[in-house]
Design a protein around this motif. Structure first.
Motif: not given
Length: 161
Positions: A135-161
């Protein structure tokens, strides 16, 4: 001898006006009322932004996945890449085998939705901001990174935590 301007009963000089028209009290109050109504209308629109399928920012309530929302199989997220879940406005990346990172799909520059994950970077179509898989900025014009979103992976499936 130069004539002196006469004075009004309130002690003000009766001189010719050299500026534009003076607004009356009613006009000023009416203008302020219209401005206040406009400000209230702007503030009550929700203030959030979403993006249409072309990545252009739009105002409105943004549908974001809530905790517990199943995103899909972990196998859909390639190692060294990522997958965008547009409806939930989430990007899930897998920088290295078995390490999953959840990020907001909303670019912090002007609220557009990122459109692709390519070459190890997350790309915003509006102004070409680029972000690393964490999520870190590599090239702008964005000045801030992408906001984190918590995810979990269980039994091969991704879920928002």
């Amino acid at each position: 001898m130069t004539p002196h301007p006469t004075s009004s009963p309130a002690g003000e000089r009766d001189e010719p006006r050299t500026r534009g028209p003076v607004l009356g009290r009613r006009a000023v109050v009416a203008g302020a009322g219209i401005a206040a109504v406009g400000a209230v209308a702007a503030c009550s629109s929700g203030g959030s932004t979403t993006a249409d399928s072309g990545g252009q920012a739009q105002t409105g309530d943004a549908p974001q996945g809530s905790p517990g929302t199943a995103l899909g199989p972990a196998s859909d997220v390639p190692v060294g890449g990522g997958k965008i879940y547009s409806e939930e406005q989430v990007v899930v990346t897998q920088p290295t085998q078995g390490q999953y990172t959840g990020l907001s799909a909303i670019c912090p520059h002007q609220g557009c939705t990122v459109s692709q994950v390519t070459g190890g970077q997350i790309v915003c179509p509006c102004h070409n901001s680029r972000f690393s898989l964490d999520g870190a900025v590599v090239d702008g014009p964005a000045q801030r990174p992408l906001d984190p979103r918590r995810v979990t992976v269980a039994d091969g499936s991704i879920t928002l935590a």
